[in-house]
Design an enzyme around this catalytic site. Structure first.
Site, PDB file in Angstrom:
ATOM      1  N   LYS A   1     -79.035  13.141   0.416  1.00 57.96           N
ATOM      2  CA  LYS A   1     -78.802  13.350  -1.001  1.00 57.96           C
ATOM      3  C   LYS A   1     -78.042  12.162  -1.575  1.00 57.96           C
ATOM      4  CE  LYS A   1     -75.428  15.415  -2.835  1.00 57.96           C
ATOM      5  NZ  LYS A   1     -73.987  15.395  -3.155  1.00 57.96           N
TER       6      LYS A   1
ATOM      7  N   ASP B   1     -80.134  18.916   2.396  1.00 55.18           N
ATOM      8  CA  ASP B   1     -79.040  19.453   1.587  1.00 55.18           C
ATOM      9  C   ASP B   1     -78.115  20.128   2.595  1.00 55.18           C
ATOM     10  OD1 ASP B   1     -77.349  21.282   0.213  1.00 55.18           O
ATOM     11  OD2 ASP B   1     -78.605  21.024  -1.543  1.00 55.18           O
ATOM     12  N   HIS B   2     -76.929  19.566   2.780  1.00 57.01           N
ATOM     13  CA  HIS B   2     -76.121  20.044   3.919  1.00 57.01           C
ATOM     14  C   HIS B   2     -75.706  21.506   3.766  1.00 57.01           C
ATOM     15  CE1 HIS B   2     -72.504  19.085   1.468  1.00 57.01           C
ATOM     16  NE2 HIS B   2     -71.889  19.932   2.255  1.00 57.01           N
TER      17      HIS B   2
ATOM     18  N   HIS C   1     -76.607  21.853  -4.211  1.00 54.06           N
ATOM     19  CA  HIS C   1     -75.897  22.883  -3.444  1.00 54.06           C
ATOM     20  C   HIS C   1     -75.848  24.248  -4.155  1.00 54.06           C
ATOM     21  CE1 HIS C   1     -75.042  19.420  -1.159  1.00 54.06           C
ATOM     22  NE2 HIS C   1     -73.917  19.060  -1.731  1.00 54.06           N
TER      23      HIS C   1
ATOM     24  N   LYS D   1     -63.560  19.740  -8.995  1.00 53.90           N
ATOM     25  CA  LYS D   1     -62.686  19.025  -8.042  1.00 53.90           C
ATOM     26  C   LYS D   1     -61.237  19.222  -8.477  1.00 53.90           C
ATOM     27  CE  LYS D   1     -65.813  15.954  -6.016  1.00 53.90           C
ATOM     28  NZ  LYS D   1     -66.091  16.466  -4.677  1.00 53.90           N
TER      29      LYS D   1
HETATM   30  N1  LIG Z   1     -70.391  10.132   3.584  1.00 51.33           N
HETATM   31  C1  LIG Z   1     -70.573  11.447   3.484  1.00 51.33           C
HETATM   32  O1  LIG Z   1     -69.719  12.268   3.862  1.00 51.33           O
HETATM   33  C2  LIG Z   1     -71.844  11.973   2.904  1.00 51.33           C
HETATM   34  C3  LIG Z   1     -72.853  11.099   2.489  1.00 51.33           C
HETATM   35  N2  LIG Z   1     -74.029  11.616   2.021  1.00 51.33           N
HETATM   36  C4  LIG Z   1     -75.113  10.706   1.631  1.00 51.33           C
HETATM   37  O2  LIG Z   1     -75.446   9.909   2.751  1.00 51.33           O
HETATM   38  C5  LIG Z   1     -75.843   8.603   2.341  1.00 51.33           C
HETATM   39  C6  LIG Z   1     -74.973   7.560   3.024  1.00 51.33           C
HETATM   40  O3  LIG Z   1     -73.629   7.787   2.640  1.00 51.33           O
HETATM   41  P1  LIG Z   1     -72.439   6.900   3.235  1.00 51.33           P
HETATM   42  O4  LIG Z   1     -72.578   6.733   4.687  1.00 51.33           O
HETATM   43  O5  LIG Z   1     -71.196   7.490   2.698  1.00 51.33           O
HETATM   44  O6  LIG Z   1     -72.721   5.521   2.526  1.00 51.33           O
HETATM   45  P2  LIG Z   1     -72.141   4.074   2.832  1.00 51.33           P
HETATM   46  O7  LIG Z   1     -71.805   3.464   1.524  1.00 51.33           O
HETATM   47  O8  LIG Z   1     -71.091   4.144   3.887  1.00 51.33           O
HETATM   48  O9  LIG Z   1     -73.455   3.298   3.328  1.00 51.33           O
HETATM   49  C7  LIG Z   1     -74.094   3.497   4.555  1.00 51.33           C
HETATM   50  C8  LIG Z   1     -74.690   2.210   5.059  1.00 51.33           C
HETATM   51  O10 LIG Z   1     -75.911   1.916   4.394  1.00 51.33           O
HETATM   52  C9  LIG Z   1     -76.181   0.528   4.550  1.00 51.33           C
HETATM   53  N3  LIG Z   1     -76.723   0.039   3.280  1.00 51.33           N
HETATM   54  C10 LIG Z   1     -76.078  -0.088   2.105  1.00 51.33           C
HETATM   55  N4  LIG Z   1     -76.909  -0.559   1.153  1.00 51.33           N
HETATM   56  C11 LIG Z   1     -78.100  -0.747   1.758  1.00 51.33           C
HETATM   57  C12 LIG Z   1     -79.348  -1.234   1.314  1.00 51.33           C
HETATM   58  N5  LIG Z   1     -79.549  -1.617   0.059  1.00 51.33           N
HETATM   59  N6  LIG Z   1     -80.359  -1.296   2.199  1.00 51.33           N
HETATM   60  C13 LIG Z   1     -80.186  -0.919   3.490  1.00 51.33           C
HETATM   61  N7  LIG Z   1     -79.016  -0.457   3.970  1.00 51.33           N
HETATM   62  C14 LIG Z   1     -77.991  -0.361   3.110  1.00 51.33           C
HETATM   63  C15 LIG Z   1     -74.869  -0.145   4.888  1.00 51.33           C
HETATM   64  O11 LIG Z   1     -74.954  -0.611   6.216  1.00 51.33           O
HETATM   65  P3  LIG Z   1     -75.140  -2.167   6.594  1.00 51.33           P
HETATM   66  O12 LIG Z   1     -74.350  -2.967   5.622  1.00 51.33           O
HETATM   67  O13 LIG Z   1     -74.630  -2.199   7.988  1.00 51.33           O
HETATM   68  O14 LIG Z   1     -76.619  -2.422   6.513  1.00 51.33           O
HETATM   69  C16 LIG Z   1     -73.861   0.978   4.844  1.00 51.33           C
HETATM   70  O15 LIG Z   1     -72.887   0.912   5.860  1.00 51.33           O
HETATM   71  C17 LIG Z   1     -75.718   8.589   0.815  1.00 51.33           C
HETATM   72  O16 LIG Z   1     -76.970   8.867   0.272  1.00 51.33           O
HETATM   73  C18 LIG Z   1     -74.744   9.721   0.540  1.00 51.33           C
HETATM   74  O17 LIG Z   1     -74.949  10.275  -0.738  1.00 51.33           O
HETATM   75  C19 LIG Z   1     -74.257  12.961   1.965  1.00 51.33           C
HETATM   76  C20 LIG Z   1     -73.299  13.867   2.343  1.00 51.33           C
HETATM   77  C21 LIG Z   1     -71.998  13.455   2.810  1.00 51.33           C
HETATM   78  O1  LIG Z   2     -72.439  16.771  -1.347  1.00 50.01           O
HETATM   79  C1  LIG Z   2     -71.285  16.963  -1.670  1.00 50.01           C
HETATM   80  O2  LIG Z   2     -70.650  18.049  -1.202  1.00 50.01           O
HETATM   81  C2  LIG Z   2     -69.239  18.067  -1.080  1.00 50.01           C
HETATM   82  C3  LIG Z   2     -68.828  19.526  -0.918  1.00 50.01           C
HETATM   83  O3  LIG Z   2     -69.356  20.020   0.275  1.00 50.01           O
HETATM   84  P1  LIG Z   2     -68.650  21.259   0.987  1.00 50.01           P
HETATM   85  O4  LIG Z   2     -69.508  21.486   2.172  1.00 50.01           O
HETATM   86  O5  LIG Z   2     -67.252  20.822   1.327  1.00 50.01           O
HETATM   87  O6  LIG Z   2     -68.648  22.386   0.015  1.00 50.01           O
HETATM   88  C4  LIG Z   2     -68.573  17.449  -2.282  1.00 50.01           C
HETATM   89  O7  LIG Z   2     -67.201  17.287  -2.022  1.00 50.01           O
HETATM   90  C5  LIG Z   2     -69.166  16.098  -2.570  1.00 50.01           C
HETATM   91  O8  LIG Z   2     -68.612  15.586  -3.788  1.00 50.01           O
HETATM   92  C6  LIG Z   2     -70.665  16.184  -2.726  1.00 50.01           C
HETATM   93  O9  LIG Z   2     -71.204  14.880  -2.851  1.00 50.01           O
END
Ligand SMILES: NC(=O)C1=CN([C@@H]2O[C@H](COP(=O)(O)OP(=O)(O)OC[C@H]3O[C@@H](n4cnc5c(N)ncnc54)[C@H](OP(=O)(O)O)[C@@H]3O)[C@@H](O)[C@H]2O)C=CC1
Ligand SMILES: O=C1O[C@H](COP(=O)(O)O)[C@@H](O)[C@H](O)[C@H]1O
Length: 503
Positions: A160, A189-190, A252, A352
């Protein structure tokens, strides 16, 4: 204690993670793979290919993932299991802006597959920021990495957010479906990984007693609450473009709504369940922008205290515009145009920096038709709620009235509760293991389908449009640590209703 019957061990496969250096991979994906490994639910013939645009050795990647695992594991880490899992990890550089790197990736992957004897099955997990979904999938398609080969399967998993509005979600669906079939596409969708969310289906459709009363004859209204204590913290640049509505509602909260409101599917399979969910989302009444303004409340938090933690003003978060109109709280009133739900409002709220963490669905039943017991005026009787607790309370509660013991008739509200922790002793999970396991065994029942995603965006689009036009007008503020903007109470009060107070 009740245990799960033996779960299926997936076919051998290559698990290819784009964005392997990122937060999601470290926080959720690797800990989930670890939990699967610990539960003996990973195939023997398995490899993890971590894709980064940087140059990185496999040793460095493994060390970084191990560090993440120690930090984010939901269970004590067994070194042998962790080592065995990380031994399967290889770092490979590929950048969607350099097509030749994907050709090299294909060659590298074929060698790894031959080494690990994975049978050619491939799962590509896009754990990257959403603007990389289209370029990466284009390259996967062009380079032939996604092309099905003999009996081997290819699957694409997309994180997502899926689009930022109806038009972008449609465009992304169109793009991805030009590369892979719907059946091979897994939109995560987690919330669907949460046991308590999956249990909504079981509660409704494995018990005979609920279905006869699950309709407008007996239900007064439904409330869906996803309150968070956390503020926006370090996610300002993402959040300020997104806001509470986009971040939480079409995904969600609509998962919760669709599971609660859907018609009984004819089969427990991905086609029937996803069709029933998409159908009920498509039945959400389209609101004009004027109606959307009347039927919504949006707020932004100001400085305050959540428990003992001081939280600064939203506009002081790094990368947030000093004059931002982005909502950190959203409440909506929706109605569903079908025979089951005609006239039953669905009130949704999420925000939030609120005083308490609470995710629940509360189904409010109609009151008894008249006050037979003169001792208590009908409006003072406890309200009949069936409450599905998702988090942190995981369980189900039924609130009803009962007689206070004694010679006369006096009435009090009581609660009958079921808590998961009292019945089931299961190893703690982060929700992702169910989803990853399902991707590997090819079951997409817990993943969103294109029509469901688009129906969700269609329902929220009038609110997005109306809020965008209204700008600062109508944006309430609320102090961090409170229950949200006061107008959220007014949204129900004008219908003679109120939000359920936690018991
Ligand atoms: N973090 C979380 O808790 C959650 C995240 N998500 C979703 O998961 C996805 C990743 O999130 P998150 O890990 O936080 O994101 P990050 O910003 O940490 O990015 C993840 C990695 O993607 C790579 N990246 C960035 N831009 C590009 C690009 N243009 N092309 C290819 N690779 C790229 C980079 O790795 P490198 O530079 O090594 O290539 C980067 O480390 C998002 O869509 C987010 O919405 C969903 C639920 C929870
Ligand atoms: O995807 C998302 O979900 C979290 C909330 O997840 P929950 O499992 O803790 O209810 C939210 O904090 C975040 O902003 C959103 O991107």
């Amino acid at each position: 204690m009740t245990s799960q019957p033996n779960a299926q061990i997936p076919d051998g496969c290559a698990f290819v993670i784009f964005g392997v250096t990122g937060d999601l991979t470290h926080r959720l994906v690797i800990p989930a793979l670890y939990n699967l490994a610990e539960s003996n639910l990973l195939p023997e013939k398995f490899c993890v290919v971590g894709i980064t645009r940087k140059e990185m050795s496999s040793e460095d990647l493994r060390a970084s993932l191990m560090h993440g695992l120690r930090k984010f594991a939901t269970r004590p880490v067994n070194e042998d299991i962790a080592d065995k899992l990380l031994y399967c990890v290889t770092a490979v550089s590929a950048d969607p802006s350099d097509p030749s790197s994907f050709d090299r990736l294909r060659e590298r992957l074929e060698k790894l597959e031959a080494n690990r004897n994975t049978g050619g099955n491939r799962l590509f997990y896009l754990a990257t920021p959403p603007d990389a979904f289209a370029p990466i999938s284009t390259e996967l398609g062009r380079s032939g990495l996604l092309k099905e080969d003999g009996g081997a399967w290819r699957r694409l998993v997309v994180e997502k957010p899926f689009g930022t509005d109806l038009a972008s979600a449609k465009a992304l669906n169109e793009h991805l479906l030009s590369i892979v079939s719907e059946h091979s596409l897994y939109r995560i969708d987690h919330y669907l990984g949460k046991e308590t969310v999956q249990n909504i289906l079981v509660l409704r459709f494995s018990n005979g007693m609920f279905e006869p009363i699950w309709n407008r004859e007996h239900i007064d209204h439904i409330q869906i609450t996803v309150d968070e204590k956390l503020g926006v913290a370090h996610r300002g640049s993402f959040y300020d473009k997104t806001g509470a509505l986009r971040d939480m509602v079409p995904n969600h909260l609509f998962q919760l709504l669709s599971l609660v409101a859907m018609e009984p599917p004819s089969h427990f399979n991905a086609h029937s369940v996803r069709s029933a969910k998409a159908e009920v989302l498509a039945a959400i009444q389209q609101q004009s922008e004027e109606e959307a303004l009347r039927n919504s409340v949006r707020g932004q938090y100001t400085a305050g205290k959540v428990g003992d933690t001081e939280i600064g003003d939203y506009r002081s978060v790094q990368d947030v515009d000093l004059a931002s109109n982005t909502e950190t709280y959203a409440a909506l009133k929706l109605t569903i145009d079908n025979w089951r739900w005609a006239g039953v409002p669905f009130y949704l709220r999420t925000g939030k920096a609120l005083g308490a963490k609470r995710t629940e669905v509360a189904i409010k039943f109609k009151q008894a038709p008249f006050a037979m017991f003169r001792c208590t005026p009908i409006e003072e009787l406890s309200q009949n709620y069936l409450v599905i607790g998702i988090e942190p309370v995981e369980g189900i509660a039924l609130q009803f009235n009962t007689k206070i013991p004694g010679p006369s008739i006096a009435i009090d509200g009581v609660e009958m509760t079921f808590r998961y922790k009292d019945y089931f002793k299961v190893a703690p999970s982060n929700g992702y293991e169910t989803l990853l396991h399902d991707c590997m065994i090819g079951d997409n029942i817990l993943f969103q389908r294109a029509d469901g995603v688009e129906a969700g965006w269609e329902a929220v689009q009038p609110f997005l449009d109306a809020w965008e036009k209204a700008g600062a007008e109508g944006l309430q503020s609320y102090p961090a640590g409170s229950n949200g903007p006061e107008d959220a109470d007014a949204l129900l009060a004008r219908d003679g209703r109120n939000w359920r107070e936690p018991s």
